[in-house]
Write an enzyme that holds these catalytic residues in place. Structure first.
Site, short mmCIF file in Angstrom:
data_model
loop_
_atom_site.label_atom_id
_atom_site.label_comp_id
_atom_site.label_asym_id
_atom_site.label_seq_id
_atom_site.Cartn_x
_atom_site.Cartn_y
_atom_site.Cartn_z
CG ASP A 346 -2.20 0.81 0.99
OD1 ASP A 346 -2.41 1.29 -0.14
OD2 ASP A 346 -2.99 0.96 1.94
CG ASP A 347 3.19 2.44 3.44
OD1 ASP A 347 3.61 3.34 4.15
OD2 ASP A 347 2.28 1.67 3.80
#
Length: 608
Positions: A346-347
Site C-alpha cells: 500500500d505504501d
C-alpha cells in the site's frame, strides 16, 4: 482568493509547520488509551515501573474523563456506537484498581464493573486479553489455545508447517512470545490490587497455580527463543509493534538466566522506544500509539501538498529523504521505523503514484523498481495483500490459532483498497488495459464488488473508503470509459445515496458487523474526502452526481478549523482488524481532504 483557496493555503501552512526535522511527517495513529493501562500492568510484571516516565495521575484523569455512560470505554471514538468496548474496559478498570487511582467502590469503578459483568465477565474477553489475564494469574491457561512448538521450526520437513510462512506479517511477532508463555504456562501473582476475581462470571474455570510446575527449557524452547532474537529490530522492537515487544520482554526476563546475550541494554532500548510511542507522541500521547508510521504519513502529506499545487521542487528534499532512508533493496517502502524487514504494497503503491505523477523524469529508476516489485507481489486472484504474496487462509493454522481470530485477522489476503491504490499508481505510470497485471487487478475488483455496488474496505472504514479508492484508479486508465462501465456507475450511484443532509459522508465502524450501518454515520472529514475523490471522476467523465460533489466540497470547506488550520475526524476512520480493532489516523483528516480538494480545484479549472 475564494474560500476554497484560503482553506488550501491555510492547511498547506499547517503541513509545513508540522514537518519533522525538515524531512518527514508523523501524526501518530492510535488505538486507545487502554494500551497505556496495559503498559502499566506490564511494567509491574517486569519490575520496571520505577524506571518509567508513565504519569499514573495523568492516565487516571484521561480515563475518568472519557468513561462512557454505560460504565465502559471506547476502544477508539465512534459516536455512532452506543456500546463500549469490552477489552478496553477490562484493562482500564484493571489499571485504576491496580494503581489505586480511585476506590474500588467508587461510582466509576462500580459502573465499569457492572458493564463488564453484564457483557459476560472476563470469560467474554477476547483471546488476546485472556492471555494477558493468564500472565497475572487471573485466567486459567488450559482454556486457551496451545501453539505446538514444531510450528516454529523451518528445518527438514518442518519447513512446510513453519508458521511464519502462513500467517500475516503482524501476527508472527506476537505469536512467537505467546507460544513460549503458553508452553510454560507463565504466571506471576502481584497481589490483591491486581486481582480481578470480582469480574468473573458464575461457574468459571478455577485458576490453577502454575508457578510450582517444573519448566522444561528443551531444544524446542531454545529454537523459539532464537527465532525471537531474529525478530529484534534496530529501534529495539520485536517485529515493529509495541504489544509484541512487551510480550517478548516478559519472555526474555524469564529466559535471561539461560541466555547471557539478554542484558539490561536490550531491555532499556526496547522500553525507551515504547515510551516514545506511548508517552511522547505529541497529541497522540497516552492514546495508544502501537508503532511508528512516519513513511505512510510522509507519503500522504507529500501527495496532499502536491495535489494542492505546491511546487514539486519545494518537496524534492522530502521525496529524496524517503527514497534514501526508507526505500528497501526490493524497491518497496515500509510503513515506518522497524518495518524495514517488511515493506508493504500500500505504501509502495502510493509512493509509485507520487513518483509517476510528479517526479517521473527526476526519479525514473526508483519508479521502475517500485512498480516491478509491486507486479511481483500480485496474488493469483489479481489483488494484493499488504505485506505478503499468497497469504490466504490455511486450515492448518486455523487448527491451532483459530481462537486468535476474535483478537486479530490472522491472514493477509488480497484487499480492494490496496489493489486500487496500486492500480492508480500503475495508471499514472503509463500501464494500460492491455497489460496483464492491470487486467488481473480489474477482474479482482469486479469479483469483489457487492450486489449493491460498493466494496468492503480493509484498511479504512469502510465501503466509502473502498469506493473512493477504486473509482479514481480505474478512471485514470488510458482507454477506460467510465460512462460505459456499469459496474463503476453502480458504485457511484450507491455512494451518492449515502450523502448526509449536511453534505458530508460518514460511516461507522459498525458497518463491518451490521449491514444497516453500511455507508451510514456522522459525517467526517476523511470519509467525505474519499467520497469526493470518486465523485470528481464521475463529473469529469460527464456522469452527473446531481450536486453531490459540490455539496461535499462545501461541507469540507465549512468544517475547516481555521484556528488549528486543519480538519479533525469525530469518529475513527482507520481499520486495524475488521470487526475487532480500529485506528484513528490523525494524518487522514489532514492529507485526504487536501488531496480531494486539490483535485476538485483542478476539475473546476478544467471546466472553465
Amino acid at each position: 482568493m475564494n474560500c476554497l483557496d484560503k482553506v488550501l493555503e491555510s492547511v498547506k501552512q499547517y503541513a509545513w509547520r508540522t514537518q519533522k526535522d525538515s524531512s518527514y511527517w508523523l501524526y501518530a495513529p492510535y488505538l486507545g488509551s487502554f494500551f497505556i493501562s496495559q503498559y502499566y500492568l506490564v511494567l509491574n510484571l517486569l519490575d520496571r515501573l520505577h524506571q518509567s516516565r508513565l504519569d499514573v495521575k495523568k492516565l487516571s484523569e484521561i480515563l475518568l474523563k472519557t468513561q462512557r455512560k454505560d460504565g465502559g470505554w471506547y476502544q477508539v471514538p465512534d459516536p455512532n456506537n452506543q456500546t463500549s468496548h469490552m477489552d478496553a474496559t477490562i484493562f482500564n478498570y484493571w489499571f485504576l484498581k491496580a494503581s489505586q487511582s480511585v476506590p474500588v467502590d467508587s461510582d466509576a469503578m462500580t459502573r465499569a464493573r457492572e458493564f463488564i459483568l453484564d457483557q459476560g465477565g472476563l470469560q467474554s474477553a477476547s483471546h488476546m486479553t485472556k492471555i494477558w489475564l493468564c500472565l497475572f494469574g487471573q485466567y486459567e491457561w488450559s482454556e486457551l489455545a496451545h501453539i505446538p512448538l514444531f510450528a516454529f521450526r523451518n528445518d527438514s520437513i518442518y519447513k512446510y508447517s513453519f508458521v511464519q510462512n502462513w500467517v500475516a506479517q503482524w501476527v508472527y511477532p506476537h505469536i512467537l512470545p505467546i507460544a513460549y508463555l503458553r508452553n510454560i504456562n507463565y504466571q506471576k501473582f502481584l497481589g490483591q490490587n491486581f486481582d480481578l476475581n470480582e469480574l468473573n462470571a458464575i461457574n468459571c474455570t478455577p485458576v490453577l497455580d502454575h508457578t510450582k510446575e517444573k519448566r522444561n527449557y528443551d531444544w524446542s524452547v531454545k529454537n523459539l527463543v532464537d527465532k525471537i532474537h531474529l525478530m529484534r529490530r534496530p529501534q529495539g522492537t520485536y517485529g515493529a509493534y509495541s504489544v509484541s515487544t512487551l510480550f517478548t520482554l516478559i519472555v526474555l526476563k524469564d529466559y535471561q538466566q539461560l541466555d547471557e546475550s539478554i542484558n539490561e541494554d536490550l531491555f532499556k532500548q526496547s522500553i525507551d522506544f515504547i515510551e516514545e510511542l506511548y508517552l511522547n507522541s505529541d497529541t497522540s500521547s497516552y492514546l495508544g500509539v502501537l508503532d511508528d508510521g512516519r513513511w505512510w504519513d510522509t507519503l500522504l502529506i507529500t501527495m496532499g501538498l502536491l495535489e494542492c499545487d505546491e511546487e514539486s521542487k519545494k518537496l524534492e528534499p522530502s521525496v529524496e529523504y524517503f527514497l534514501e532512508n526508507a526505500v528497501q533493496e526490493c524497491g518497496g517502502i515500509p510503513y515506518g521505523l522497524d518495518f524495514e524487514y517488511a515493506p508493504d504494497t500500500d505504501d509502495t503503491g502510493i509512493m509509485a503514484l507520487i513518483l509517476a505523477k510528479f517526479y517521473a523524469q527526476k526519479f525514473p529508476n526508483e519508479l521502475k523498481k517500485a512498480n516491478e516489485w509491486l507486479i511481483s507481489m500480485q496474488n493469483t486472484d489479481g489483488g494484493f495483500g499488504a505485506f505478503a504474496k499468497g497469504n490466504y487462509e490455511s486450515i492448518l493454522i486455523k487448527l491451532f490459532a483459530g481462537k486468535f481470530q476474535n483478537s486479530a485477522e490472522i491472514f493477509d489476503a488480497s484487499s480492494v483498497d490496496v489493489t486500487a491504490h496500486i492500480l492508480e499508481g500503475w495508471a499514472e505510470s503509463g500501464y494500460a488495459l492491455k497489460d496483464r497485471h492491470v487486467q488481473m487487478a480489474i477482474q479482482y475488483l469486479k469479483n469483489q464488488q457487492t450486489s449493491f455496488g460498493a466494496w468492503e474496505g480493509r484498511w479504512g472504514v469502510n465501503y466509502i473508503y473502498a469506493v473512493g479508492s477504486v473509482v479514481p484508479a480505474v478512471a485514470k486508465l488510458e482507454g477506460f470509459d467510465l460512462k460505459n462501465e456499469k459496474w463503476i456507475l453502480k458504485s457511484i450511484d450507491w455512494l451518492a445515496k449515502c450523502q448526509n443532509d449536511d453534505g458530508g459522508f460518514g460511516e461507522s465502524t459498525q458497518s463491518y458487523v451490521n449491514k444497516e450501518w453500511i455507508g451510514r454515520g456522522l459525517s467526517t472529514a476523511s470519509q467525505t474526502a474519499w467520497a469526493i475523490l470518486a465523485l470528481i471522476e464521475a463529473e469529469r467523465a460527464g456522469y452527473s452526481t446531481n450536486g453531490c460533489l459540490k455539496k461535499a466540497v462545501d461541507y469540507l470547506v465549512g468544517i475547516f478549523d481555521w484556528k488549528e488550520e486543519r480538519w479533525f475526524d469525530v469518529s475513527s476512520v482507520g481499520t486495524g482488524h475488521r470487526r475487532l480493532l480500529y485506528m484513528q489516523y490523525p494524518v487522514y483528516s489532514i492529507a485526504w481532504p487536501m488531496i480531494a480538494l486539490g483535485r476538485y480545484k483542478k476539475l473546476v479549472n478544467e471546466k472553465n
